[in-house]
Design a protein around this motif. Structure first.
Motif, mmCIF file in Angstrom:
data_model
loop_
_atom_site.group_PDB
_atom_site.id
_atom_site.type_symbol
_atom_site.label_atom_id
_atom_site.label_comp_id
_atom_site.label_asym_id
_atom_site.label_seq_id
_atom_site.Cartn_x
_atom_site.Cartn_y
_atom_site.Cartn_z
ATOM 1 N N LYS A 319 32.540 34.706 35.736
ATOM 2 C CA LYS A 319 33.098 35.824 36.122
ATOM 3 C C LYS A 319 32.373 36.822 36.980
ATOM 4 O O LYS A 319 32.848 37.577 37.734
ATOM 5 C CB LYS A 319 33.677 36.635 34.846
ATOM 6 C CG LYS A 319 34.817 35.742 34.029
ATOM 7 C CD LYS A 319 35.064 36.777 33.030
ATOM 8 C CE LYS A 319 36.374 36.014 32.141
ATOM 9 N NZ LYS A 319 36.652 36.804 30.860
ATOM 10 N N GLU A 324 37.339 37.763 40.827
ATOM 11 C CA GLU A 324 38.784 37.500 40.628
ATOM 12 C C GLU A 324 39.143 35.876 40.763
ATOM 13 O O GLU A 324 39.843 35.065 40.149
ATOM 14 C CB GLU A 324 39.388 38.136 41.342
ATOM 15 C CG GLU A 324 39.872 39.565 41.222
ATOM 16 C CD GLU A 324 40.441 39.615 39.539
ATOM 17 O OE1 GLU A 324 41.382 39.172 39.385
ATOM 18 O OE2 GLU A 324 39.823 40.448 38.903
ATOM 19 N N HIS A 325 38.092 35.410 41.723
ATOM 20 C CA HIS A 325 38.227 33.988 41.978
ATOM 21 C C HIS A 325 37.788 32.967 40.781
ATOM 22 O O HIS A 325 38.218 31.783 40.726
ATOM 23 C CB HIS A 325 37.341 33.426 43.153
ATOM 24 C CG HIS A 325 37.556 32.110 43.294
ATOM 25 N ND1 HIS A 325 38.593 31.509 44.003
ATOM 26 C CD2 HIS A 325 36.463 31.016 43.489
ATOM 27 C CE1 HIS A 325 38.397 30.282 44.187
ATOM 28 N NE2 HIS A 325 37.126 30.174 44.008
ATOM 29 N N TYR A 327 39.286 33.097 38.075
ATOM 30 C CA TYR A 327 40.687 32.616 37.307
ATOM 31 C C TYR A 327 41.136 31.508 38.195
ATOM 32 O O TYR A 327 42.336 31.179 37.869
ATOM 33 C CB TYR A 327 41.620 33.820 37.268
ATOM 34 C CG TYR A 327 41.003 34.652 36.029
ATOM 35 C CD1 TYR A 327 41.313 34.563 34.879
ATOM 36 C CD2 TYR A 327 40.109 35.910 36.439
ATOM 37 C CE1 TYR A 327 40.777 35.260 33.799
ATOM 38 C CE2 TYR A 327 39.475 36.619 35.396
ATOM 39 C CZ TYR A 327 39.733 36.376 34.066
ATOM 40 O OH TYR A 327 39.178 37.193 33.187
#
Length: 412
Positions: A319, A324-325, A327
């Motif tokens: 993370k 955000e990538h 996820y």
């Protein structure tokens, strides 16, 4: 100075999923488990009851019996995997090219079985009965030494010992040897044979191993109910080759290796640094070295040991690096099927990573039943998945705070 491009042209493995790379990969894609009852030693003496052992491996298919008796089991595995990798690469080593063909194969603990056996002989019968081959059988560098002898490879020769990061460090360091021009070909990876009385005792004593007696669920990375890793054995070896050298001889190319990151936690002898910050820096380093952005990574072969801290902190590290990538990127721990091969893990997982790129299919994380709120990413649960993979990384994190990441891309 322009960096030389390096590609993977051969793969070889002996794992709990199969005695060659193709079988191991096929079984991984099918979500099969290599974990079974602990049989190499007396399971009644330990709280851990399962392990990931090789099945029906016959060293005499690769090494003459009289020579095999002078090697520890981890060296058997290394030589077998290397011979298969060289054959797969259709690489012919001659007197002319041998000085430009090197070997970099590591082991986390080396010849533990030999040490235990010879120590018993010493206690019971005295030093005169200890094998004259005791030391060269035991030392971790002998996998690289014996492989170079078996192949006639006279180039750069080394051995990395960085616990569970060993295989990945070995491949990353071998990549750099070629990239800077010190070799044209490197035989690289890791080998381990740690299912011995003292090794299992040590891991049980520090509560690292799963005490789940069910082979079907004991190795369950990222699952809420994980309780430790399952010890495994084997070897994974890749042939790394300078691109123009590979093209000149018409070699097939699995993928291109483009990045390497290695860091130290400077925190604790066994526990990862909080938040996985050392692992995060290794991933960033590898991605930067590759000239990629985090958003370009399609797949991560995670270290994913099925221990509480590793899986939580590796998730946090992903993370941190990917934002955000995180996820959107697909992640799997093939240790759910192979168990943890310690120093050999990175070698086997590098093979799985390049095959995911080449074949466009992601191996699953099996035994994933109960989501952990702190591990909330896409772990490719239970079933393999078709997906185009242009770029991928493989992580390995070891005792002593060693972190290593290698990056591969589809060869264009």
């Amino acid at each position: 100075m322009k960096k030389r491009r390096v590609v993977v042209t051969g793969i070889g493995a002996v794992t709990p999923l199969g005695n060659d790379a193709a079988t191991s990969w096929s079984n991984a894609i099918e979500g099969k488990s290599g974990v079974g009852p602990l049989t190499r030693i007396n399971a009644d003496e330990y709280p851990a009851k399962v392990s990931a052992e090789l099945k029906d491996f016959n060293v005499e298919e690769f090494i003459e019996k009289k020579d095999a008796r002078k090697m520890d089991r981890f060296t058997h595995y290394a030589v077998a995997a290397s011979l298969m990798a060289v054959k797969d690469a259709d690489l012919v080593i001659t007197d002319e090219n041998a000085p430009r063909v090197g070997v970099w194969i590591g082991s986390g603990i080396g010849g533990m079985e030999t040490f235990e056996n010879q120590y018993e002989i010493f206690l019971n019968r005295g030093y005169r009965r200890v094998s004259p081959f005791f030391v060269p059988m035991m030392i971790p560098d002998m996998a690289a030494g014996q492989v170079s002898i078996a192949l006639g490879a006279r180039g750069f020769n080394s051995c990395t010992v960085t616990a569970c990061a060993t295989g990945t460090n070995s491949i990353g360091d071998a990549f750099k040897v070629i990239q800077r021009g010190d070799a044209d070909v490197m035989v690289a990876g890791g080998a381990e044979a740690p299912i011995t009385k003292m090794a299992v005792a040590g891991f049980c004593a520090n509560t690292a191993l799963s005490n789940n007696p069910d082979p079907k669920t004991a190795s369950r990375p990222f699952d809420l109910n994980r309780d430790g890793f399952v010890i495994g054995e084997g070897a994974g070896v890749v042939i790394l080759e300078e691109l123009e050298h590979a093209l000149a001889r018409g070699a097939k190319i699995y993928a291109e290796i483009v990045g390497y990151g290695a860091t130290g936690d400077a925190y604790h002898i066994t526990a990862p640094a909080p938040g996985g910050e050392g692992g995060a820096r290794a991933m960033k380093m590898a991605i930067d070295d590759a000239g990629l952005s985090p958003e370009q990574i399609d797949y991560i072969n995670a270290h994913g040991t099925s221990t509480d801290y590793n899986d939580k902190y590796e998730t946090m590290a992903i993370k941190e690096v990917f934002g955000e990538h995180a996820y959107n990127v697909a992640i799997s721990s093939t240790k759910s099927m192979t168990g943890h091969l310690l120093g050999a893990a990175g070698g086997v997982e590098a093979i799985f990573t390049v095959l995911a790129i080449k074949e466009g299919i992601l191996p699953p994380t099996i035994n994933y039943e109960t989501p952990d709120p702190e591990c909330d990413l896409d772990y490719v649960p239970n079933k393999s998945r078709r997906k185009e993979v242009k770029a991928a990384i493989s992580n390995s994190l070891g005792f002593g705070g060693h972190n290593a990441t290698i990056a591969f891309v589809r060869y264009e």
